[in-house]
Scaffold this motif. Sequence first.
Motif, PDB file in Angstrom:
ATOM      1  N   LEU A   1       0.905  -1.166   0.030  1.00 39.43           N
ATOM      2  CA  LEU A   1      -0.013  -0.041   0.159  1.00 39.43           C
ATOM      3  C   LEU A   1       0.652   1.259  -0.068  1.00 39.43           C
ATOM      4  CD1 LEU A   1      -2.816  -0.995   2.812  1.00 39.43           C
ATOM      5  CD2 LEU A   1      -2.699  -1.107   0.180  1.00 39.43           C
ATOM      6  N   SER A   2       0.430   2.465  -0.307  1.00 36.58           N
ATOM      7  CA  SER A   2       1.172   3.686  -0.298  1.00 36.58           C
ATOM      8  C   SER A   2       1.293   3.990   0.913  1.00 36.58           C
ATOM      9  CB  SER A   2       0.300   4.527  -1.181  1.00 36.58           C
ATOM     10  OG  SER A   2      -0.822   4.991  -0.563  1.00 36.58           O
ATOM     11  N   LEU A   3       2.287   5.158   1.220  1.00 39.38           N
ATOM     12  CA  LEU A   3       2.244   5.554   2.461  1.00 39.38           C
ATOM     13  C   LEU A   3       0.907   6.176   3.072  1.00 39.38           C
ATOM     14  CD1 LEU A   3       5.441   7.660   1.761  1.00 39.38           C
ATOM     15  CD2 LEU A   3       5.506   5.286   2.529  1.00 39.38           C
ATOM     16  N   ASP A   4       0.195   6.845   2.390  1.00 33.85           N
ATOM     17  CA  ASP A   4      -1.117   7.312   3.023  1.00 33.85           C
ATOM     18  C   ASP A   4      -2.003   6.174   2.976  1.00 33.85           C
ATOM     19  OD1 ASP A   4      -0.168   9.915   3.178  1.00 33.85           O
ATOM     20  OD2 ASP A   4      -0.924  10.309   1.099  1.00 33.85           O
ATOM     21  N   ASP A   5      -2.226   5.194   2.295  1.00 33.40           N
ATOM     22  CA  ASP A   5      -2.808   4.118   2.385  1.00 33.40           C
ATOM     23  C   ASP A   5      -2.590   3.323   3.513  1.00 33.40           C
ATOM     24  OD1 ASP A   5      -4.750   5.073   0.367  1.00 33.40           O
ATOM     25  OD2 ASP A   5      -3.893   3.775  -0.960  1.00 33.40           O
ATOM     26  N   SER A   6      -1.038   3.163   3.726  1.00 34.35           N
ATOM     27  CA  SER A   6      -0.801   2.177   4.964  1.00 34.35           C
ATOM     28  C   SER A   6      -1.097   2.931   6.003  1.00 34.35           C
ATOM     29  CB  SER A   6       0.600   2.296   4.761  1.00 34.35           C
ATOM     30  OG  SER A   6       1.297   1.441   3.640  1.00 34.35           O
ATOM     31  N   LYS A   7      -1.045   4.219   6.249  1.00 35.76           N
ATOM     32  CA  LYS A   7      -1.435   4.870   7.549  1.00 35.76           C
ATOM     33  C   LYS A   7      -2.905   4.782   7.758  1.00 35.76           C
ATOM     34  CE  LYS A   7       2.210   8.386   7.202  1.00 35.76           C
ATOM     35  NZ  LYS A   7       2.521  10.069   7.069  1.00 35.76           N
ATOM     36  N   GLY A   8      -3.637   5.240   6.743  1.00 36.34           N
ATOM     37  CA  GLY A   8      -4.985   4.727   6.821  1.00 36.34           C
ATOM     38  C   GLY A   8      -5.458   3.292   7.244  1.00 36.34           C
ATOM     39  N   LEU A   9      -4.709   2.303   6.845  1.00 34.38           N
ATOM     40  CA  LEU A   9      -5.111   1.171   7.191  1.00 34.38           C
ATOM     41  C   LEU A   9      -4.717   0.725   8.783  1.00 34.38           C
ATOM     42  CD1 LEU A   9      -5.795  -2.229   6.697  1.00 34.38           C
ATOM     43  CD2 LEU A   9      -3.499  -2.307   5.825  1.00 34.38           C
ATOM     44  N   MET A  10      -3.612   1.084   9.192  1.00 40.32           N
ATOM     45  CA  MET A  10      -3.135   1.199  10.507  1.00 40.32           C
ATOM     46  C   MET A  10      -4.056   1.780  11.238  1.00 40.32           C
ATOM     47  SD  MET A  10       1.023   1.318  10.681  1.00 40.32           S
ATOM     48  CE  MET A  10       1.376   2.605   9.684  1.00 40.32           C
ATOM     49  N   ARG A  11      -4.680   2.848  10.930  1.00 41.48           N
ATOM     50  CA  ARG A  11      -5.556   3.390  11.861  1.00 41.48           C
ATOM     51  C   ARG A  11      -6.847   2.727  11.984  1.00 41.48           C
ATOM     52  NH1 ARG A  11      -3.906   8.360   8.523  1.00 41.48           N
ATOM     53  NH2 ARG A  11      -2.221   9.633   9.881  1.00 41.48           N
ATOM     54  N   ARG A  12      -7.282   2.102  10.991  1.00 44.55           N
ATOM     55  CA  ARG A  12      -8.501   1.315  10.955  1.00 44.55           C
ATOM     56  C   ARG A  12      -8.458   0.194  11.629  1.00 44.55           C
ATOM     57  NH1 ARG A  12      -8.557   2.735   5.444  1.00 44.55           N
ATOM     58  NH2 ARG A  12      -7.813   0.541   4.732  1.00 44.55           N
ATOM     59  N   MET A  13      -7.181  -0.614  11.745  1.00 40.88           N
ATOM     60  CA  MET A  13      -6.947  -1.662  12.570  1.00 40.88           C
ATOM     61  C   MET A  13      -6.888  -1.148  14.128  1.00 40.88           C
ATOM     62  SD  MET A  13      -3.940  -3.898  10.718  1.00 40.88           S
ATOM     63  CE  MET A  13      -2.789  -2.596  10.391  1.00 40.88           C
ATOM     64  N   ARG A  14      -6.492  -0.046  14.337  1.00 39.99           N
ATOM     65  CA  ARG A  14      -6.389   0.236  15.596  1.00 39.99           C
ATOM     66  C   ARG A  14      -7.818   0.857  16.353  1.00 39.99           C
ATOM     67  NH1 ARG A  14      -7.071   3.793  19.568  1.00 39.99           N
ATOM     68  NH2 ARG A  14      -5.450   4.364  20.839  1.00 39.99           N
ATOM     69  N   GLY A  15      -8.627   1.281  15.378  1.00 40.29           N
ATOM     70  CA  GLY A  15      -9.878   1.604  15.577  1.00 40.29           C
ATOM     71  C   GLY A  15     -11.047   0.300  15.938  1.00 40.29           C
ATOM     72  N   ALA A  16     -10.261  -0.718  15.295  1.00 40.84           N
ATOM     73  CA  ALA A  16     -11.224  -1.889  15.383  1.00 40.84           C
ATOM     74  C   ALA A  16     -10.911  -2.648  16.709  1.00 40.84           C
ATOM     75  CB  ALA A  16     -10.953  -2.916  14.444  1.00 40.84           C
ATOM     76  N   ARG A  17      -9.984  -2.140  17.488  1.00 38.55           N
ATOM     77  CA  ARG A  17      -9.723  -3.104  18.677  1.00 38.55           C
ATOM     78  C   ARG A  17     -10.607  -2.347  19.908  1.00 38.55           C
ATOM     79  NH1 ARG A  17      -6.417  -6.084  16.487  1.00 38.55           N
ATOM     80  NH2 ARG A  17      -4.938  -5.371  14.801  1.00 38.55           N
TER      81      ARG A  17
END
Length: 291
Positions: free
Chosen positions: A275-291
Amino acid sequence: MTHGTDGSDSTYGTFGNGGTNRTEPEPHYNLKMFGEIVKTFRKRARLTQEQFAPLVGYSLETVSSIEQGRRLPPPDFAERADSLLDAFGVILAAAKHLKRGKGLASWFRQWALLELGALSLYTYECRLIPGLLQTPAYARRLFTDQLPPLGDEQIEAQLAARLERQELLRNRPNTAFTFILEEHLFLRQLGGEEVTRELIDHVLDLSELRNVDIQIMPLVRHHHAGLDGPMQLLETPDHQWLGYLEGQEHGQFISDPKVISALQMRCASMRSQALSLDDSKGLMRRMRGAR
């Protein structure tokens, strides 16, 4: 790099303590790497050993012995050399590293010394979050889960060495750090939900540093150039590229240009597949929010 475990020329230098044909690196390896760092910055300053010796306040014989890895530097040598050669703190950091070796795996110390002066460092990991990005809680979980079990003093020594090594990211602003991490490293939740949440926050914070790029390889990917396993690539101050591959109980250093070229090709392909740098940050934020 062209050093084998016995100091002879070799394409691959393999260090470890398990299995056949694996040996611990000899103590002089750390000294040799320190000497190489001093020599690199001396040449960068366009000084011969004869010119450098009186400036740093030591004999030609002492300087020569240090650069050849045949003796420990005197207590004030690193400070004088670092200031004189305008070495950005690299020589000081390398000297400090000589004293703290017990906190690092024996086969990793040589690579850790090279990191101190690297211009670029590329890391792909599919097993665990790389040491440079770990939180204390995540690292402690790794050490406490290690088998055979470690004693409390060993755990604290390894944790201290890891946290000290992490200073590279902020103390080396002119070094470009690039990480490609598999999504499942976060989904595993090593240490539990709180440890994982803290880890994601920490990685997100580090991704905001100008010299740090972090990309996530998504869980579902139909094409993947990194299936041969984790790897690291490093560019030295004289623009030589070196590789490091790590397995259980050993690490392998690589200098053969053909092999380095293949690793660089795989790394470049993975950067386009992740994933791009921005998309990677977005994915990590979503993973964090799912916990």
